[in-house]
Write an enzyme that holds these catalytic residues in place. Structure first.
Site, mmCIF file in Angstrom:
data_model
loop_
_atom_site.group_PDB
_atom_site.id
_atom_site.type_symbol
_atom_site.label_atom_id
_atom_site.label_comp_id
_atom_site.label_asym_id
_atom_site.label_seq_id
_atom_site.Cartn_x
_atom_site.Cartn_y
_atom_site.Cartn_z
ATOM 1 N N ASP A 150 84.579 51.486 50.876
ATOM 2 C CA ASP A 150 84.822 53.160 51.678
ATOM 3 C C ASP A 150 85.734 51.957 52.909
ATOM 4 O O ASP A 150 85.029 51.186 53.634
ATOM 5 C CB ASP A 150 83.741 53.634 52.672
ATOM 6 C CG ASP A 150 83.798 55.044 51.842
ATOM 7 O OD1 ASP A 150 84.911 55.875 51.880
ATOM 8 O OD2 ASP A 150 82.480 55.041 51.831
ATOM 9 N N CYS A 168 66.571 61.932 59.261
ATOM 10 C CA CYS A 168 66.472 61.481 57.728
ATOM 11 C C CYS A 168 64.565 60.543 58.129
ATOM 12 O O CYS A 168 64.219 60.931 59.537
ATOM 13 C CB CYS A 168 66.549 59.516 57.312
ATOM 14 S SG CYS A 168 68.928 60.217 57.795
ATOM 15 N N CYS A 181 67.278 53.307 57.273
ATOM 16 C CA CYS A 181 67.817 52.418 56.490
ATOM 17 C C CYS A 181 68.541 51.339 57.250
ATOM 18 O O CYS A 181 69.052 51.680 58.480
ATOM 19 C CB CYS A 181 69.142 52.858 55.054
ATOM 20 S SG CYS A 181 67.891 53.820 53.713
ATOM 21 N N CYS A 210 72.729 51.242 57.351
ATOM 22 C CA CYS A 210 73.588 52.693 57.271
ATOM 23 C C CYS A 210 74.846 52.682 57.857
ATOM 24 O O CYS A 210 74.340 52.425 58.706
ATOM 25 C CB CYS A 210 72.467 53.722 57.800
ATOM 26 S SG CYS A 210 72.404 55.098 57.886
#
Length: 333
Positions: free
Chosen positions: A293, A88, A92, A95
């Site tokens: 999720d 990336c 983050c 993440c």
């Protein structure tokens, strides 16, 4: 980050311990707006990351449990996730793939070929979601070649890029990248990850305009994060800004149970209250779906639906897309 003035020198020793477990990287574009509330916390390491709560997981959304080939996740019948890279431009701090990003680089050709072969042998697959890492760290040449290979599979209709690049490294959205993203028969959508309006710099807005002017449909996904955007007014500003830039807010994710991210996580009840605070003050066009999720790879569930039932004390019964019920408990304290 000490040299950039983002971290106090006295904290360097503790943050070296954080870096030993989780990658650290922040682009110049984000460093320039790091003074804005809600930006630095996303990218600058914090000692809280050294605290792992009992419910936190190395693979919180169950990528590995649904992997029929290296680099591939096949959770739903009609679509797959293709992890083309583990790299990336920013890492983050919240993440859900923080255990693996930055480790392996790009998916090796032998594994990519095996993943594409699986897709070709599975006619139910209509959509390939390109992620990682961030798929737009790849060169325009590699992206064009990959889309050409996907386009050669007759039953694949759509490719979807999940990316931070237009926001955190907008200079990468150049003419070559735009040309690569228009392969021909294949429909290409771009889903922008952004969490705070301050991330949408002049350069980011220009990159989004280039994508939209090229005819690419744009969606966004945002993670609900304590200390960043867990407030209706902050999210309203972000979602309005996205619409002004021709980006449809798509998902607001409940923060996943990744290790060392407890300081970011709200409760589901807090998230629902925030969504209630947004309804009526912004149009339905600006409202994303608030989703969880489910741990273990059971897929996304809309938390404002009858599929999420509160049982009190932070306990929830949540029904997945197959109709199976799962227990979920908000961390207390």
């Amino acid at each position: 980050m000490v040299d950039a003035g983002l971290v106090d020198a006295a904290e360097a020793g503790v943050l070296e311990q954080v870096a030993a477990g989780f990658r650290i990287r922040m682009t110049a574009a984000m460093q320039r707006v790091a003074a804005a509330p809600g930006v630095a916390a996303q990218f600058v390491p914090d000692a809280h990351e050294l605290v792992t709560r009992p419910e936190e997981l190395a693979d919180p959304i169950g990528d590995a449990a649904f992997s029929p080939a290296p680099g591939l996740t096949h959770r739903y019948p009609d679509r797959v996730i293709l992890h083309v890279t583990r790299t990336c431009e920013v890492y983050c701090r919240f993440c859900f793939r923080r255990e693996v990003v930055g480790e392996e680089g790009n998916l090796p050709e032998t594994e990519l070929a095996a993943a594409l072969d699986y897709i070709a042998r599975t006619p139910a697959i209509r959509e390939v979601i390109l992620t990682g890492g961030d798929p737009m760290v790849l060169s325009a040449r590699r992206i064009a070649a990959l889309l050409a290979r996907l386009e050669a599979i007759p039953h694949v209709d759509m490719a979807r890029f999940h990316t931070r690049i237009p926001v955190v490294a907008p200079q990468r959205i150049d003419d070559a990248m735009l040309a690569a993203l228009r392969p021909g028969r294949l429909a290409v959508w771009v889903v922008i990850h952004t969490n705070h309006a301050a991330e949408l710099t002049d350069e980011a807005r220009a990159a989004l305009a280039r994508l939209a002017d090229a005819g690419l449909p744009l969606l966004s996904q945002t993670v609900l994060l304590r200390g960043v955007n867990a407030d209706p007014a902050v999210l309203e500003e972000l979602f309005r800004a996205l619409l002004r830039n021709r980006v449809k807010p798509y998902y607001l994710h409940h923060c996943d149970l990744a290790r060392g991210t407890g300081h970011f996580r709200t409760t589901i009840a807090e998230g629902l209250a925030i969504m209630a605070g947004l309804r009526g003050r912004i149009s339905g066009t600006a409202l994303p779906r608030y989703v969880l999720d489910l741990p273990g790879g059971h897929g996304k569930v809309g938390l404002e639906s009858g599929d999420a039932v509160a049982e009190g004390g932070g306990r929830w019964r949540i029904r997945d897309w197959r109709g199976n019920w799962h227990d979920y408990c908000d961390p207390q304290g």
